[in-house]
Design a protein around this motif. Structure first.
Motif, PDB file in Angstrom:
ATOM      1  N   ALA A   6      17.262  74.186  50.441  1.00 50.36           N
ATOM      2  CA  ALA A   6      16.797  73.250  51.469  1.00 50.36           C
ATOM      3  C   ALA A   6      17.009  71.815  51.019  1.00 50.36           C
ATOM      4  CB  ALA A   6      15.325  73.503  51.786  1.00 50.36           C
ATOM      5  N   ALA A   7      16.699  71.536  49.747  1.00 51.31           N
ATOM      6  CA  ALA A   7      16.875  70.184  49.223  1.00 51.31           C
ATOM      7  C   ALA A   7      18.347  69.790  49.212  1.00 51.31           C
ATOM      8  CB  ALA A   7      16.291  70.093  47.819  1.00 51.31           C
ATOM      9  N   MET A   8      19.212  70.727  48.831  1.00 49.44           N
ATOM     10  CA  MET A   8      20.649  70.433  48.813  1.00 49.44           C
ATOM     11  C   MET A   8      21.162  70.118  50.210  1.00 49.44           C
ATOM     12  SD  MET A   8      22.334  73.083  46.070  1.00 49.44           S
ATOM     13  CE  MET A   8      23.959  72.529  46.571  1.00 49.44           C
ATOM     14  N   ASP A   9      20.742  70.930  51.186  1.00 50.02           N
ATOM     15  CA  ASP A   9      21.182  70.687  52.566  1.00 50.02           C
ATOM     16  C   ASP A   9      20.720  69.321  53.047  1.00 50.02           C
ATOM     17  OD1 ASP A   9      22.397  73.141  52.638  1.00 50.02           O
ATOM     18  OD2 ASP A   9      20.763  74.151  53.712  1.00 50.02           O
ATOM     19  N   ARG A  10      19.476  69.003  52.745  1.00 46.87           N
ATOM     20  CA  ARG A  10      18.903  67.745  53.227  1.00 46.87           C
ATOM     21  C   ARG A  10      19.604  66.546  52.584  1.00 46.87           C
ATOM     22  NH1 ARG A  10      13.555  66.294  54.639  1.00 46.87           N
ATOM     23  NH2 ARG A  10      13.567  64.111  55.325  1.00 46.87           N
ATOM     24  N   ILE A  11      19.793  66.589  51.283  1.00 48.01           N
ATOM     25  CA  ILE A  11      20.407  65.460  50.587  1.00 48.01           C
ATOM     26  C   ILE A  11      21.874  65.311  50.983  1.00 48.01           C
ATOM     27  CG2 ILE A  11      21.053  64.561  48.316  1.00 48.01           C
ATOM     28  CD1 ILE A  11      18.533  66.034  47.255  1.00 48.01           C
ATOM     29  N   THR A  12      22.587  66.421  51.094  1.00 50.44           N
ATOM     30  CA  THR A  12      23.997  66.354  51.491  1.00 50.44           C
ATOM     31  C   THR A  12      24.142  65.754  52.886  1.00 50.44           C
ATOM     32  OG1 THR A  12      24.506  68.301  50.133  1.00 50.44           O
ATOM     33  CG2 THR A  12      26.107  67.692  51.830  1.00 50.44           C
ATOM     34  N   ALA A  13      23.228  66.148  53.793  1.00 54.54           N
ATOM     35  CA  ALA A  13      23.262  65.587  55.144  1.00 54.54           C
ATOM     36  C   ALA A  13      22.982  64.095  55.129  1.00 54.54           C
ATOM     37  CB  ALA A  13      22.243  66.305  56.039  1.00 54.54           C
ATOM     38  N   GLU A  14      22.063  63.668  54.250  1.00 49.93           N
ATOM     39  CA  GLU A  14      21.710  62.258  54.166  1.00 49.93           C
ATOM     40  C   GLU A  14      22.870  61.430  53.628  1.00 49.93           C
ATOM     41  OE1 GLU A  14      18.971  60.655  54.954  1.00 49.93           O
ATOM     42  OE2 GLU A  14      17.585  62.273  55.427  1.00 49.93           O
ATOM     43  N   LEU A  15      23.604  61.976  52.664  1.00 53.06           N
ATOM     44  CA  LEU A  15      24.613  61.192  51.971  1.00 53.06           C
ATOM     45  C   LEU A  15      25.994  61.288  52.592  1.00 53.06           C
ATOM     46  CD1 LEU A  15      23.619  61.871  48.265  1.00 53.06           C
ATOM     47  CD2 LEU A  15      22.899  60.016  49.771  1.00 53.06           C
ATOM     48  N   SER A  16      26.348  62.418  53.169  1.00 51.51           N
ATOM     49  CA  SER A  16      27.700  62.568  53.701  1.00 51.51           C
ATOM     50  C   SER A  16      27.743  63.225  55.073  1.00 51.51           C
ATOM     51  CB  SER A  16      28.559  63.403  52.724  1.00 51.51           C
ATOM     52  OG  SER A  16      27.985  64.686  52.537  1.00 51.51           O
ATOM     53  N   GLY A  17      26.605  63.593  55.653  1.00 52.83           N
ATOM     54  CA  GLY A  17      26.576  64.210  56.968  1.00 52.83           C
ATOM     55  C   GLY A  17      25.925  63.303  57.989  1.00 52.83           C
ATOM     56  N   LEU A  18      25.186  63.904  58.901  1.00 49.05           N
ATOM     57  CA  LEU A  18      24.546  63.166  59.983  1.00 49.05           C
ATOM     58  C   LEU A  18      23.065  62.927  59.732  1.00 49.05           C
ATOM     59  CD1 LEU A  18      26.179  64.923  63.080  1.00 49.05           C
ATOM     60  CD2 LEU A  18      26.930  62.870  61.893  1.00 49.05           C
ATOM     61  N   GLY A  19      22.633  63.071  58.501  1.00 44.93           N
ATOM     62  CA  GLY A  19      21.231  62.833  58.192  1.00 44.93           C
ATOM     63  C   GLY A  19      20.331  63.794  58.937  1.00 44.93           C
ATOM     64  N   PRO A  20      19.244  63.314  59.517  1.00 43.92           N
ATOM     65  CA  PRO A  20      18.319  64.204  60.220  1.00 43.92           C
ATOM     66  C   PRO A  20      18.918  64.828  61.478  1.00 43.92           C
ATOM     67  CG  PRO A  20      17.707  61.919  60.561  1.00 43.92           C
ATOM     68  CD  PRO A  20      18.760  61.923  59.501  1.00 43.92           C
ATOM     69  N   LEU A  21      20.091  64.339  61.892  1.00 41.66           N
ATOM     70  CA  LEU A  21      20.742  64.915  63.068  1.00 41.66           C
ATOM     71  C   LEU A  21      21.599  66.130  62.711  1.00 41.66           C
ATOM     72  CD1 LEU A  21      22.050  61.584  64.668  1.00 41.66           C
ATOM     73  CD2 LEU A  21      19.855  62.729  65.084  1.00 41.66           C
ATOM     74  N   GLN A  22      21.772  66.379  61.424  1.00 46.32           N
ATOM     75  CA  GLN A  22      22.714  67.406  60.989  1.00 46.32           C
ATOM     76  C   GLN A  22      22.363  68.789  61.523  1.00 46.32           C
ATOM     77  OE1 GLN A  22      25.552  66.608  59.062  1.00 46.32           O
ATOM     78  NE2 GLN A  22      26.152  68.650  59.744  1.00 46.32           N
ATOM     79  N   GLU A  23      21.080  69.119  61.551  1.00 47.01           N
ATOM     80  CA  GLU A  23      20.708  70.462  61.981  1.00 47.01           C
ATOM     81  C   GLU A  23      21.003  70.687  63.462  1.00 47.01           C
ATOM     82  OE1 GLU A  23      16.688  71.576  62.204  1.00 47.01           O
ATOM     83  OE2 GLU A  23      15.948  69.609  62.803  1.00 47.01           O
ATOM     84  N   LEU A  24      21.083  69.618  64.243  1.00 44.73           N
ATOM     85  CA  LEU A  24      21.391  69.776  65.659  1.00 44.73           C
ATOM     86  C   LEU A  24      22.792  70.333  65.862  1.00 44.73           C
ATOM     87  CD1 LEU A  24      19.938  66.439  67.094  1.00 44.73           C
ATOM     88  CD2 LEU A  24      18.769  68.615  66.709  1.00 44.73           C
TER      89      LEU A  24
END
Length: 418
Positions: free
Chosen positions: A61-79
């Motif tokens: 969960a931490a990896m997914d969250r940090i990766t989304a913050e740094l190179s993805g869509l941040g909190p929008l990534q799960e959408l």
């Protein structure tokens, strides 16, 4: 760091496990302290070095969250994990919406602050090679893996940072799938198939978000596999299921204001590539002149999309675009009547993207008009023939006096048959 409430209303996703924000910030600093791309391996190493025991679930969960913050869509990534989502709209840190084909739906996702939202917008635009700041407050870019990002900053936006993300899905729908879903009446589907087979030149019209690009990709997938398709786009979004596709993409100016390559130049280049079909993803400017000229020189089966309120409004839209290219109203009318055969119009009916009408271009007392050939009845329950049906039937090689479009809607709707 951003905070988001992971359970989205109506989205069917399970809540994300709670993660300590201090840990996220620590790992984030560790990863960013080194140059190079953010990879899963670097994030995992930073988590390990933090000394925190998270267990398998917590670490993932931490990896997914940090990766989304740094190179993805941040909190929008799960959408994005929902394959039905085509658009994400952020109106403020606490106002996030998405579109899954039935119109905008508000979701329970939020940012910590306006500063966090702005930071995400700036990062996404930077990934696309552009700059978003006070001197350039409105920017549109395309980034991997197929996101079209548009951002607006204050003071242009009175509400703060605005972020719109369009998601290009790799999957292309077949004509049969669109019919099954209710987007296309079977009779409309047969006419569209015949339009492609007869190599009619066409425009697909509609407002934003009605599915023009989706339908165009589907129709291009019906083309003969031996044909060479050359696609001209401002930002590559078409992905037809076809073995021979070439895409030319416009280039915006760099930070010095140089290096622009517009769609009209790309159309001229495409004509030197012996296109079997020439397609412009969206006509929105002076490139309409080059497209009409190309389709008037023996290039059949081509076309593109255009924004318009209705099929009948397409001539006015073409005239307006022609003015940008220094074309007179008479020149636009004559060129269009000779170059284009059909306009296919899409609308949202009860939230569903629907092919609502097919019309034919013609000249009436020297003016360009579109005559309605077939139109869906309310609730998409049947088809009504219009005054343009006879002309369309002739172009499709059908009997214009036949009863195929009378109330029985007996035009053969089996896949591949007219």
């Amino acid at each position: 760091m951003t905070r988001h409430r992971a359970e989205r209303r109506g989205a069917g996703l399970r809540p994300s496990p709670a993660i300590d924000l201090g840990l996220l910030e620590s790992v984030r600093r560790s990863v960013l302290s080194e140059s190079g791309p953010v990879t899963g391996l670097r994030v995992a190493a930073a988590l390990r070095d933090s000394g925190r025991l998270l267990g398998a679930t917590g670490s993932l969960a931490a990896m997914d969250r940090i990766t989304a913050e740094l190179s993805g869509l941040g909190p929008l990534q799960e959408l994005v994990s929902d394959p039905r989502v085509t658009d994400i709209f952020v109106n403020s840190p606490n106002s996030v919406w998405l579109d899954r084909g039935m119109g905008p739906e508000r979701v329970d996702v939020a940012f910590d602050s306006e500063a966090t939202l702005r930071a995400l917008a700036v990062r996404l635009i930077a990934v696309g090679g552009r700059r978003l700041d006070d001197s350039s407050p409105c920017v549109d870019v395309k980034i991997d893996p197929g996101y079209r990002v548009h951002a607006v900053l204050t003071p242009i936006s009175s509400a703060g940072t605005l972020l719109s993300i369009r998601i290009r899905r790799p999957r292309v729908f077949t004509l049969k799938e669109l019919q099954t879903s209710g987007c296309i009446h079977p009779v409309m589907g047969s006419v569209l198939r015949g339009m492609v087979a007869a190599r009619l030149n066409f425009l697909i019209s509609g407002s934003t978000g009605t599915g023009k690009t989706t339908l165009l990709s589907t129709l291009l997938g019906l083309c003969n596999p031996k044909e060479r398709l050359v696609l001209i786009e401002d930002a590559a979004e078409l992905n037809p299921d076809h073995p021979h596709v070439l895409t030319l993409e416009a280039r915006h100016s760099n930070t010095e204001g140089a290096g622009t390559i517009d769609l009209d130049e790309l159309i001229r280049q495409a004509l030197r590539m012996t296109p079997g079909r020439l397609i412009v993803g969206e006509c929105r400017g002076r490139e309409v002149r080059e497209l009409l000229m190309a389709l008037n020189t023996g290039h059949s089966g081509g076309g593109g999309t255009i924004h318009a309120n209705s099929a009948m409004d397409v001539p006015a839209r073409l005239v307006a675009l022609g003015v940008l290219a220094d074309m007179s109203t008479e020149a636009v009318a004559l060129q269009t009547a000779s170059a284009l055969d059909v306009v296919v119009h899409l609308e949202r009916i009860n939230g569903l993207r629907t092919v609502s009408e097919i019309g034919v271009f013609s000249l009436l007392a020297g003016s360009l008009v579109v005559e309605s050939a077939i139109k869906t009845e309310p609730e998409n329950t049947g088809i009504v023939a219009g005054p343009g049906w006879a002309a369309l039937a002739v172009r499709l090689g059908l009997d214009p006096e036949g009863t195929v479009l009378e109330r029985s809607c007996s035009l053969a709707s089996e896949e591949g048959q007219l």
